[in-house]
Scaffold this active site. Sequence first.
Site, PDB file in Angstrom:
ATOM      1  N   TYR A  18       0.823  -1.215   0.000  1.00  0.00           N
ATOM      2  CA  TYR A  18       0.000   0.000   0.000  1.00  0.00           C
ATOM      3  C   TYR A  18       0.861   1.272   0.000  1.00  0.00           C
ATOM      4  O   TYR A  18       0.745   2.109   0.893  1.00  0.00           O
ATOM      5  CB  TYR A  18      -0.959   0.026   1.205  1.00  0.00           C
ATOM      6  N   ASP A 246     -12.258 -17.728   9.066  1.00  0.00           N
ATOM      7  CA  ASP A 246     -10.956 -17.242   8.604  1.00  0.00           C
ATOM      8  C   ASP A 246     -10.086 -17.007   9.839  1.00  0.00           C
ATOM      9  O   ASP A 246     -10.186 -15.969  10.486  1.00  0.00           O
ATOM     10  CB  ASP A 246     -11.136 -15.956   7.792  1.00  0.00           C
TER      11      ASP A 246
HETATM   12  C1  LIG Z   1      -3.691 -11.432   6.507  1.00  0.00           C
HETATM   13  C2  LIG Z   1      -5.043 -12.013   6.379  1.00  0.00           C
HETATM   14  C3  LIG Z   1      -5.489 -12.569   5.158  1.00  0.00           C
HETATM   15  C4  LIG Z   1      -4.658 -12.536   3.903  1.00  0.00           C
HETATM   16  O1  LIG Z   1      -3.465 -13.260   4.019  1.00  0.00           O
HETATM   17  P1  LIG Z   1      -2.250 -12.936   3.010  1.00  0.00           P
HETATM   18  O2  LIG Z   1      -1.226 -13.970   3.380  1.00  0.00           O
HETATM   19  O3  LIG Z   1      -1.810 -11.545   3.287  1.00  0.00           O
HETATM   20  O4  LIG Z   1      -2.769 -13.108   1.641  1.00  0.00           O
HETATM   21  C5  LIG Z   1      -6.750 -13.123   5.139  1.00  0.00           C
HETATM   22  N1  LIG Z   1      -7.543 -13.132   6.222  1.00  0.00           N
HETATM   23  C6  LIG Z   1      -7.146 -12.613   7.419  1.00  0.00           C
HETATM   24  C7  LIG Z   1      -8.059 -12.672   8.585  1.00  0.00           C
HETATM   25  C8  LIG Z   1      -5.889 -12.021   7.528  1.00  0.00           C
HETATM   26  O5  LIG Z   1      -5.517 -11.477   8.700  1.00  0.00           O
END
Ligand SMILES: *Cc1c(COP(=O)(O)O)cnc(C)c1O
Length: 438
Positions: A18, A246
């Site tokens: 960014y 996630d």
């Molecule tokens: C960092 C993150 C991602 C993305 O992961 P990258 O390795 O940067 O592609 C997705 N979900 C959550 C909750 C994250 O903290």
Amino acid sequence: MSNLCDLQFDRNHLWHPYTSTTNPLPCYGVVAAKDVYLELDNGAQLVDGMSSWWAAIHGYNHPKLNQAAHQQIESMSHVMFGGITHPAAIALGKKLIAMTPARFQHLFLADSGSVAVEVALKMALQYWQAKGESRCQFLTLRHGYHGDTFAAMSVTDPDNSMHKLYKGFLPEHLFANSPTSRFDGDWQPSDLDDFSAQLATHHSKIAAVILEPIVQGAGGMRIYHPEFLRGVRRLCDDYGILLIADEIATGFGRTGKLFACEHSGIEADILCLGKALTGGYITLSATLTTSDVAHTVSGGSAGCFMHGPTFMGNPLACAVACASLDILEKNEWQAQVQQIEHMFARHLPALLKSAHVADVRWLGAIGVVELKYPVNMAQIQQHFVEQGVWIRPFGKLIYLMPPYIISQAACLQLINAIASAIAEPRNLQLPQSELAQA
Ligand SMILES: *Cc1c(COP(=O)(O)O)cnc(C)c1O
């Protein structure tokens, strides 16, 4: 020493996360890292408060992780995963299946967190396609963050992210209000009202709910009540909708539980892991799911799950991940994370005395100071470096997520650096009225 990092070349040619090419903020050259310290090209040692974005949980240059990488590179650093398998992937698969809830029996290894999210979304879409239902919508929460690739962006907070920039290209999904009940506060059942209303209206089109359990990370560092997640699980069950957790940021002990879903005693249908998976050594992610999802997907028209990155199951990454999970299995992380949590509980509330602080909150090894105004990034970064710490705020949020091995003294140094930073008006973007008083 400083010619180890040609900062002028970097400034002219290298893109950082960014950043602008015409007005880049200063970058600091790091030439080595060990334990909780980053070594700058001028020899300065900084206490790392970021774990390189949640990842370096055991600290840098760890003998066990180094050894695993060395050993693996002597046999092979990479081999394709199509039609070939190898001991490191199998060992990692066994460990991940053993350490996650029993329902997760199948896993997909990819290269980054964003791709793990893409994979999860594709699994959900293929699942419903195989069942003969057209469901192309995802329901998620405001203030969420799921990554920077297109599908991941499309389920990331619509107001504070890239939706406007890519409008017309991004698929439009459904956003429910994020919970306002704090982790330790009273549970407000109305927190679920918007979420359940959206499900009631749109459930027949929704393939899955995707969210970050308990801690919303890059979308605002919000820590919410476990009851919300129980309500989400219950509603997903009521409507027969898949739940994607996630845990890319929260996984592997960061919140005080091995996985944040444990705070609510719930299990998702699809689980995304990344960040700390290799202890911060190499990029690797995993998407786990149930036999129901995996076998249903495989029974669809494609006859398989349609994804296959070139570097899938990279042996070097898998070997280091196994070594990182071995360290976690010793269970020292629990006491370490607890100690960090005690430090936050003891010292963060005092920061509320500053007129510029709106809120402080913490959970496990995550500490957050929310300001009333955004930071002045270049100024505050310089302040932190002068204080001998590495802390990278964004917007109004100054947050800490140090390696689990950090000492109390080093943790206090991080907190003191925040206290001194917010005491200096030039580190914040204060409105004119406040500046006059300062
Ligand atoms: C960092 C993150 C991602 C993305 O992961 P990258 O390795 O940067 O592609 C997705 N979900 C959550 C909750 C994250 O903290």
